[in-house]
Write an enzyme that holds these catalytic residues in place. Structure first.
Site, PDB file in Angstrom:
ATOM      1  N   VAL A  15       0.834  -1.210   0.000  1.00  0.00           N
ATOM      2  CA  VAL A  15       0.000   0.000   0.000  1.00  0.00           C
ATOM      3  C   VAL A  15       0.872   1.264   0.000  1.00  0.00           C
ATOM      4  O   VAL A  15       0.607   2.210  -0.750  1.00  0.00           O
ATOM      5  CB  VAL A  15      -0.970   0.003   1.207  1.00  0.00           C
ATOM      6  CG1 VAL A  15      -1.900   1.208   1.119  1.00  0.00           C
ATOM      7  CG2 VAL A  15      -1.790  -1.282   1.246  1.00  0.00           C
ATOM      8  N   LYS A 107      -7.265  -2.101   9.404  1.00  0.00           N
ATOM      9  CA  LYS A 107      -8.581  -2.464   9.963  1.00  0.00           C
ATOM     10  C   LYS A 107      -8.465  -3.103  11.342  1.00  0.00           C
ATOM     11  O   LYS A 107      -9.323  -2.902  12.199  1.00  0.00           O
ATOM     12  CB  LYS A 107      -9.346  -3.400   9.025  1.00  0.00           C
ATOM     13  CG  LYS A 107      -8.566  -4.598   8.518  1.00  0.00           C
ATOM     14  CD  LYS A 107      -8.266  -4.429   7.053  1.00  0.00           C
ATOM     15  CE  LYS A 107      -7.274  -5.456   6.565  1.00  0.00           C
ATOM     16  NZ  LYS A 107      -7.080  -5.405   5.137  1.00  0.00           N
ATOM     17  N   GLU A 131     -10.604   5.137   5.412  1.00  0.00           N
ATOM     18  CA  GLU A 131     -11.402   4.580   4.301  1.00  0.00           C
ATOM     19  C   GLU A 131     -10.832   3.254   3.797  1.00  0.00           C
ATOM     20  O   GLU A 131     -11.567   2.304   3.514  1.00  0.00           O
ATOM     21  CB  GLU A 131     -11.431   5.588   3.135  1.00  0.00           C
ATOM     22  CG  GLU A 131     -12.184   5.123   1.916  1.00  0.00           C
ATOM     23  CD  GLU A 131     -13.675   4.953   2.195  1.00  0.00           C
ATOM     24  OE1 GLU A 131     -14.352   5.946   2.427  1.00  0.00           O
ATOM     25  OE2 GLU A 131     -14.144   3.798   2.182  1.00  0.00           O
ATOM     26  N   ILE A 138     -12.877   0.430  -2.349  1.00  0.00           N
ATOM     27  CA  ILE A 138     -14.297   0.807  -2.473  1.00  0.00           C
ATOM     28  C   ILE A 138     -14.614   1.926  -1.477  1.00  0.00           C
ATOM     29  O   ILE A 138     -14.375   1.748  -0.280  1.00  0.00           O
ATOM     30  CB  ILE A 138     -15.229  -0.400  -2.178  1.00  0.00           C
ATOM     31  CG1 ILE A 138     -14.807  -1.628  -2.995  1.00  0.00           C
ATOM     32  CG2 ILE A 138     -16.670  -0.036  -2.448  1.00  0.00           C
ATOM     33  CD1 ILE A 138     -15.572  -2.893  -2.634  1.00  0.00           C
ATOM     34  N   ASP A 203     -10.689 -11.062   9.602  1.00  0.00           N
ATOM     35  CA  ASP A 203     -10.470  -9.847   8.807  1.00  0.00           C
ATOM     36  C   ASP A 203     -11.824  -9.227   8.419  1.00  0.00           C
ATOM     37  O   ASP A 203     -12.016  -8.013   8.539  1.00  0.00           O
ATOM     38  CB  ASP A 203      -9.653 -10.211   7.557  1.00  0.00           C
ATOM     39  CG  ASP A 203      -9.475  -9.036   6.625  1.00  0.00           C
ATOM     40  OD1 ASP A 203      -8.661  -8.147   6.942  1.00  0.00           O
ATOM     41  OD2 ASP A 203     -10.165  -8.990   5.584  1.00  0.00           O
ATOM     42  N   LYS A 207     -13.671  -5.469   9.592  1.00  0.00           N
ATOM     43  CA  LYS A 207     -14.297  -4.484   8.696  1.00  0.00           C
ATOM     44  C   LYS A 207     -15.771  -4.305   9.030  1.00  0.00           C
ATOM     45  O   LYS A 207     -16.291  -3.192   8.989  1.00  0.00           O
ATOM     46  CB  LYS A 207     -14.124  -4.942   7.243  1.00  0.00           C
ATOM     47  CG  LYS A 207     -12.655  -5.029   6.823  1.00  0.00           C
ATOM     48  CD  LYS A 207     -12.541  -5.769   5.504  1.00  0.00           C
ATOM     49  CE  LYS A 207     -11.105  -5.997   5.107  1.00  0.00           C
ATOM     50  NZ  LYS A 207     -10.974  -6.959   4.001  1.00  0.00           N
TER      51      LYS A 207
HETATM   52  N1  LIG Z   1      -2.306  -5.006   0.841  1.00  0.00           N
HETATM   53  C1  LIG Z   1      -3.543  -4.635   0.667  1.00  0.00           C
HETATM   54  O1  LIG Z   1      -4.118  -4.851  -0.389  1.00  0.00           O
HETATM   55  C2  LIG Z   1      -4.312  -3.958   1.768  1.00  0.00           C
HETATM   56  C3  LIG Z   1      -5.652  -3.632   1.570  1.00  0.00           C
HETATM   57  C4  LIG Z   1      -6.351  -2.944   2.579  1.00  0.00           C
HETATM   58  C5  LIG Z   1      -5.705  -2.638   3.756  1.00  0.00           C
HETATM   59  N2  LIG Z   1      -4.399  -3.010   3.926  1.00  0.00           N
HETATM   60  C6  LIG Z   1      -3.764  -2.661   5.186  1.00  0.00           C
HETATM   61  O2  LIG Z   1      -2.704  -1.769   4.892  1.00  0.00           O
HETATM   62  C7  LIG Z   1      -1.648  -1.949   5.836  1.00  0.00           C
HETATM   63  C8  LIG Z   1      -0.351  -2.227   5.075  1.00  0.00           C
HETATM   64  O3  LIG Z   1      -0.527  -3.380   4.296  1.00  0.00           O
HETATM   65  P1  LIG Z   1       0.545  -3.818   3.184  1.00  0.00           P
HETATM   66  O4  LIG Z   1      -0.106  -4.908   2.429  1.00  0.00           O
HETATM   67  O5  LIG Z   1       1.071  -2.643   2.455  1.00  0.00           O
HETATM   68  O6  LIG Z   1       1.678  -4.443   4.110  1.00  0.00           O
HETATM   69  P2  LIG Z   1       3.166  -4.852   3.697  1.00  0.00           P
HETATM   70  O7  LIG Z   1       3.301  -4.943   2.231  1.00  0.00           O
HETATM   71  O8  LIG Z   1       3.521  -6.000   4.551  1.00  0.00           O
HETATM   72  O9  LIG Z   1       3.998  -3.569   4.177  1.00  0.00           O
HETATM   73  C9  LIG Z   1       4.197  -3.251   5.517  1.00  0.00           C
HETATM   74  C10 LIG Z   1       5.236  -2.168   5.604  1.00  0.00           C
HETATM   75  O10 LIG Z   1       5.433  -1.838   6.966  1.00  0.00           O
HETATM   76  C11 LIG Z   1       6.813  -1.858   7.281  1.00  0.00           C
HETATM   77  N3  LIG Z   1       6.989  -2.300   8.666  1.00  0.00           N
HETATM   78  C12 LIG Z   1       6.528  -3.452   9.218  1.00  0.00           C
HETATM   79  N4  LIG Z   1       6.883  -3.493  10.518  1.00  0.00           N
HETATM   80  C13 LIG Z   1       7.581  -2.384  10.768  1.00  0.00           C
HETATM   81  C14 LIG Z   1       8.220  -1.857  11.910  1.00  0.00           C
HETATM   82  N5  LIG Z   1       8.197  -2.513  13.060  1.00  0.00           N
HETATM   83  N6  LIG Z   1       8.814  -0.642  11.798  1.00  0.00           N
HETATM   84  C15 LIG Z   1       8.841   0.007  10.632  1.00  0.00           C
HETATM   85  N7  LIG Z   1       8.250  -0.438   9.500  1.00  0.00           N
HETATM   86  C16 LIG Z   1       7.630  -1.615   9.580  1.00  0.00           C
HETATM   87  C17 LIG Z   1       7.446  -2.834   6.307  1.00  0.00           C
HETATM   88  O11 LIG Z   1       8.812  -2.495   6.141  1.00  0.00           O
HETATM   89  P3  LIG Z   1       9.789  -3.329   5.147  1.00  0.00           P
HETATM   90  O12 LIG Z   1       9.187  -3.148   3.780  1.00  0.00           O
HETATM   91  O13 LIG Z   1      11.084  -2.648   5.263  1.00  0.00           O
HETATM   92  O14 LIG Z   1       9.750  -4.732   5.634  1.00  0.00           O
HETATM   93  C18 LIG Z   1       6.605  -2.578   5.041  1.00  0.00           C
HETATM   94  O15 LIG Z   1       7.144  -1.530   4.294  1.00  0.00           O
HETATM   95  C19 LIG Z   1      -2.108  -3.085   6.746  1.00  0.00           C
HETATM   96  O16 LIG Z   1      -2.732  -2.529   7.881  1.00  0.00           O
HETATM   97  C20 LIG Z   1      -3.130  -3.810   5.913  1.00  0.00           C
HETATM   98  O17 LIG Z   1      -4.095  -4.492   6.671  1.00  0.00           O
HETATM   99  C21 LIG Z   1      -3.700  -3.650   2.961  1.00  0.00           C
END
Ligand SMILES: NC(=O)c1ccc[n+]([C@@H]2O[C@H](COP(=O)([O-])OP(=O)(O)OC[C@H]3O[C@@H](n4cnc5c(N)ncnc54)[C@H](OP(=O)(O)O)[C@@H]3O)[C@@H](O)[C@H]2O)c1
Length: 435
Positions: A15, A107, A131, A138, A203, A207
């Site tokens: 994200v 979430k 959001e 959405i 999950d 939501k």
């Molecule tokens: N992916 C989706 O489609 C989606 C959809 C809706 C909501 N979300 C929500 O959006 C959020 C992010 O999701 P994502 O899919 O983007 O996750 P992700 O790809 O796993 O990315 C997480 C990021 O957080 C960083 N991080 C993790 N632990 C950390 C720490 N202790 N200190 C500093 N940085 C840290 C990671 O760093 P590194 O990259 O250096 O490891 C990475 O850049 C979550 O809450 C998820 O539920 C995601």
């Protein structure tokens, strides 16, 4: 043009990188619509050296993301780290305390700590927006907060987890069983290595609790979500449902009903359901999400689209930032936390529904009579019954029934009467038919 809105990104994964791409690609139109540019001032993640497909050289890198909460070159902290508490929650609390707005896609954190954060944000006079936490791209929170703001919402329900929906609709298309389909979904990247939160409905429950709070103006109650996942759904259930004119979907549903004493009661549940083939949710396949809101003047509204992915989720995150840049953030849960009404939990027993029941029984005489006697004694009236296969002498037989519309408590009673029976090879599965 007014001063830019200066943001910090904590988390540069799927994200976070999506947000950078979106802000860069659409900078001009975002500035025009927001009335001022949105500028990324600082970023933070675990690894500075990881290749993310985006150029980070123009932004200040911060190793300790908690430092973002106190930098004076930042107006809004965008939390895209994830996790119910830990560093994400610490950052959100500190940012609000430091007088900064917070935008998050998290979430789990909002479902568990949303009221506390909202109260702190309201007291501090800063924005808190989420959001992207519900149904990814959405704009369903916006739809409920703004588009249906004039309505009493009668119920809100939908497909809130893309992984479960991918698995169920793939089982439907291929005839494969759950375990095989989950393994394939993991291989293709539609399911996490640890899929527990997705397939057990947690999950979707996160939501749903957020949606219910906004839809009914009630205090968020994640613990009040009655939650069951999809792991027990068999290929045979999907085939039986198909024969009867239904598909199976994991449905999150929130419904405000009146108790016997006239008090409002909130039912929140996430469960696999049979959905009639003609219902809009039946056509939602793959990782897509869809939310139905029924307003007393708007009628039934359907919001459908990508529930995850870097692009769609970034779209929701940046929409929140545009609202903040315009000065239109409003109360996080639509009305101030102090005005959210506590609504008691509905027990659900008096709700009526048609119900699909599946039993797997040892193939021996008398079992069917035992089941029909339990139904009769509990006041459950059977509409149709299918007995599947007699694979080999003494083998497992699948018996599927559809019960006429009746109170849930009768179904529960019938199942309790059969609970200690040695005739069953697996716990019976009951799924309501969505009306
Ligand atoms: N992916 C989706 O489609 C989606 C959809 C809706 C909501 N979300 C929500 O959006 C959020 C992010 O999701 P994502 O899919 O983007 O996750 P992700 O790809 O796993 O990315 C997480 C990021 O957080 C960083 N991080 C993790 N632990 C950390 C720490 N202790 N200190 C500093 N940085 C840290 C990671 O760093 P590194 O990259 O250096 O490891 C990475 O850049 C979550 O809450 C998820 O539920 C995601």
């Amino acid at each position: 043009m007014a001063e830019p809105l200066r943001i910090a990104l904590a988390g540069l994964g799927t994200v976070g990188a999506g947000v950078i791409r979106l802000i860069e690609t659409n900078a001009a139109l975002i500035a025009a619509r927001a009335g001022r540019p949105i500028e990324i001032a600082a970023v933070s993640a675990r690894s500075r050296s990881r290749e993310r497909g985006v150029d980070l050289s123009r932004f200040a890198w911060v190793d300790d993301m908690s430092a973002l909460a106190t930098r004076d070159d930042i107006d809004v902290v965008v939390e895209l780290v994830g996790g119910e508490d830990g560093p994400a929650l610490a950052l959100a609390r500190a940012a609000i305390a430091g007088g900064k707005g917070v935008v998050t896609a998290n979430k789990a954190m909002i479902a568990h700590h949303g009221l506390e954060l909202a109260e702190a944000a309201e007291t501090a006079g800063v924005a808190l927006r989420f959001e992207a936490a519900v149904a990814g791209g959405i704009p369903v929170i916006k739809g409920l907060r703004e588009g249906t703001a004039a309505n009493a919402i009668e119920r809100v329900y939908g497909i809130l987890n893309g992984t479960s929906n991918y698995i169920l609709s793939t089982m439907e298309a291929t005839g494969a069983d759950f375990a095989q389909t989950l393994a394939e979904a993991q291989r293709l990247g539609y399911a996490e290595a640890d899929p527990t939160f997705d397939i057990e409905g947690v999950d979707a429950a996160h939501k749903l609790a957020i949606l219910a709070s906004i839809a009914f103006g009630t205090r968020l109650d994640f613990a009040g979500v009655d939650c069951e996942g999809i792991a027990r759904v068999r290929a045979a259930d999907i085939a039986q449902a198909d024969r009867l004119g239904y598909v199976i979907r994991l449905v999150g549903l929130a419904d405000c009903e009146e108790s016997d004493t006239g008090e409002a009661r909130l039912l929140q549940r996430v469960k696999p359901c049979l959905v009639p083939r003609g219902h809009p949710l039946a056509h939602v396949t793959g990782p897509t999400n869809a939310v139905v809101a029924e307003g007393n003047f708007s009628g039934r509204l359907l919001f459908q689209g990508a529930g995850a992915g870097g692009g769609p989720t970034a779209s929701a995150v940046v929409a929140d930032l545009i609202d903040i840049a315009r000065g239109e953030a409003g109360a996080p849960f639509s009305v101030p936390v102090a005005d959210l009404v506590p609504i008691g939990r509905a027990e659900g027993g008096e709700r009526t529904a048609r119900t699909y029941l599946r039993f797997t029984v040892a193939d021996r005489p008398g079992v069917l009579a035992e089941m029909t006697a339990a139904m009769r004694d509990a006041g459950v009236s059977i509409e149709s019954m299918i007995q599947e296969g007699r694979p080999e002498e003494g083998g497992e037989v699948l018996v599927a029934m559809v019960a006429h519309e009746g109170p849930e408590r009768c179904i529960r009673h019938a199942l309790s009467l059969l609970a200690d029976s040695p005739s069953f090879t697996d716990r019976p599965l009951a799924m309501q038919i969505l009306a």
